[in-house]
Design an enzyme around this catalytic site. Structure first.
Site, mmCIF file in Angstrom:
data_model
loop_
_atom_site.group_PDB
_atom_site.id
_atom_site.type_symbol
_atom_site.label_atom_id
_atom_site.label_comp_id
_atom_site.label_asym_id
_atom_site.label_seq_id
_atom_site.Cartn_x
_atom_site.Cartn_y
_atom_site.Cartn_z
ATOM 1 N N ARG A 64 93.771 0.011 58.963
ATOM 2 C CA ARG A 64 93.651 -0.370 60.365
ATOM 3 C C ARG A 64 92.869 -1.684 60.406
ATOM 4 N NH1 ARG A 64 90.403 4.546 62.224
ATOM 5 N NH2 ARG A 64 90.299 3.468 64.204
ATOM 6 N N SER A 69 90.261 -2.548 62.293
ATOM 7 C CA SER A 69 88.873 -2.549 62.779
ATOM 8 C C SER A 69 87.952 -3.012 61.641
ATOM 9 C CB SER A 69 88.461 -1.146 63.234
ATOM 10 O OG SER A 69 88.265 -0.305 62.110
ATOM 11 N N LYS A 113 87.261 12.155 57.245
ATOM 12 C CA LYS A 113 87.150 13.107 58.358
ATOM 13 C C LYS A 113 88.226 12.886 59.423
ATOM 14 C CE LYS A 113 83.457 10.649 60.884
ATOM 15 N NZ LYS A 113 84.149 10.138 62.051
ATOM 16 N N ASP A 114 88.881 11.724 59.418
ATOM 17 C CA ASP A 114 89.950 11.445 60.387
ATOM 18 C C ASP A 114 91.323 11.935 59.922
ATOM 19 O OD1 ASP A 114 88.114 10.101 61.963
ATOM 20 O OD2 ASP A 114 88.636 8.115 61.172
ATOM 21 N N ARG A 123 83.247 18.254 68.435
ATOM 22 C CA ARG A 123 82.201 18.901 67.637
ATOM 23 C C ARG A 123 80.812 18.426 68.075
ATOM 24 N NH1 ARG A 123 79.226 16.763 63.575
ATOM 25 N NH2 ARG A 123 80.563 14.927 63.694
ATOM 26 N N ARG A 124 80.655 17.105 68.205
ATOM 27 C CA ARG A 124 79.343 16.574 68.598
ATOM 28 C C ARG A 124 78.985 17.021 70.010
ATOM 29 N NH1 ARG A 124 80.939 10.746 66.099
ATOM 30 N NH2 ARG A 124 80.264 11.121 63.964
ATOM 31 N N ARG A 143 85.133 6.294 73.415
ATOM 32 C CA ARG A 143 86.219 6.042 72.475
ATOM 33 C C ARG A 143 86.164 4.615 71.969
ATOM 34 N NH1 ARG A 143 90.955 7.910 72.905
ATOM 35 N NH2 ARG A 143 91.182 6.747 70.995
ATOM 36 N N VAL A 164 83.869 1.553 66.032
ATOM 37 C CA VAL A 164 82.399 1.570 66.035
ATOM 38 C C VAL A 164 81.823 0.423 66.877
ATOM 39 C CG1 VAL A 164 80.358 1.550 64.569
ATOM 40 C CG2 VAL A 164 82.438 2.608 63.748
ATOM 41 N N ARG A 194 82.289 1.014 70.584
ATOM 42 C CA ARG A 194 81.417 2.079 71.078
ATOM 43 C C ARG A 194 79.966 1.602 71.223
ATOM 44 N NH1 ARG A 194 81.983 6.712 67.228
ATOM 45 N NH2 ARG A 194 83.252 5.361 65.917
ATOM 46 N N CYS A 250 94.983 22.898 65.198
ATOM 47 C CA CYS A 250 94.520 22.543 66.554
ATOM 48 C C CYS A 250 93.126 21.940 66.437
ATOM 49 C CB CYS A 250 94.536 23.786 67.446
ATOM 50 S SG CYS A 250 92.985 24.176 68.256
#
Length: 308
Positions: free
Chosen positions: A11, A13, A81-82, A127-128, A145, A148, A151, A236
């Site tokens: 990506r 970013s 984690k993504d 989760r957070r 969203r 980094v 955000r 899910c």
């Protein structure tokens, strides 16, 4: 060594490019030729909806998967984690790099008084959000969203008290500010802090090159965490945290896993310590225990809430 140039898809970013360059350098140091190709993902384009509403697991990885299947790139580098626990047919896990900082951190505005009263914190992660509400039930949590950098900028521009980030992401691109606190009570996302490189299953040259970058301890620990996630959620999105750590001296693995309701009011947590020889089933067994102790009902409730 063959003259094939390994094309690294990423990506665009800053963090994604940092990760791609890290893999590029390691491959170049081994004598391989590489090229970086940046691809924009839907997750970066659609910023006005929370991730779980987009209804795709792996929205950040999908575009790169397609580029690989179409033969435009040979490998893709992701924050592990993504990445969905089930990879697309034909794509395989080729290397897990040594893990960085696993912690979540709260970046705040310099004043932490709100932790004792009412506050507003921002995060795009279920989760957070659930773990925050579990600890601070009277706080307001707003959706945040973007990559980094975006955000961090949004946190500056809004009157929120703080926002939750993965420490590793901010550290990698030197964005970690002075005003943060470690949230060591927050169980991280499965595979947080680890980077994953995927390649095509039949591309032996590339798989051989990448196997030299693999960090076995990180591979085992992230396998356990992702197995826990996969067994619990079955495709899910849900507020799930998991962390496995290897103790070399005693040759044991410690595991901590958690499943929460969306509002954070219900929490199923498990801790286990096993001999290293039992690592293959650890994530599965821990998840089964949670499912048998009310987790099945909790997962059904989560699915219902997210469908609304």
């Amino acid at each position: 060594m063959s003259e094939k140039t390994i094309r690294i898809g990423t990506r665009d970013s800053e963090l994604a490019l940092w990760q791609a360059h890290t893999v590029q350098k390691q491959l170049n140091d081994l004598g391989y030729k590489t090229e970086i190709i940046a691809v924009k993902s839907q997750g970066d384009i659609i910023l006005d909806k929370p991730l779980y509403e987009l209804g795709i697991t792996g929205i950040f990885t999908k575009t790169l998967d397609i580029a690989m299947i179409n033969g435009q790139v040979d490998i893709a580098v992701h924050s592990m984690k993504d990445v969905p626990t089930a990879l697309p047919i034909g794509i395989v896990q080729a290397a897990v790099l040594e893990r960085a900082n696993i912690l979540d951190i709260l970046v705040h505005k310099g004043n932490l008084d709100f932790l004792e009263s009412n506050g507003t914190i921002a995060t795009g992660s279920l989760r957070r959000q659930a773990m925050w509400w579990n600890k601070y039930p009277n706080h307001n949590v707003v959706d945040l969203r973007g990559n980094v950098n975006t955000r961090m900028q949004k946190l500056d521009e809004n009157d929120w008290n703080g926002a939750v980030f993965a420490a590793a992401g901010l550290e990698r691109i030197n964005l970690k500010p002075e005003n943060y606190i470690n949230l060591d009570w927050m169980i991280p996302a499965p595979a947080q802090g680890a980077m994953l490189v995927v390649a095509m299953a039949e591309d032996e040259f590339t798989l051989d090159a990448l196997s030299q970058l693999n960090h076995i301890e990180t591979e085992i620990c992230t396998y356990i965490e992702r197995q826990f996630l996969k067994t619990l959620e079955g495709g899910c999105t849900a507020p799930i945290g998991a962390i496995a750590t290897y103790n070399e001296k005693e040759d044991i693995i410690s595991f901590k896993g958690v499943l929460l309701s969306i509002d954070g009011k219900q929490k199923q947590q498990i801790e286990k310590v096993v001999d290293i020889s039992e690592w293959k089933k650890l994530g599965f067994n821990a998840a089964q225990e949670i499912l048998n102790n009310g987790g099945t009902e909790l997962m059904a409730e989560i699915k219902k809430t997210l469908k609304k």
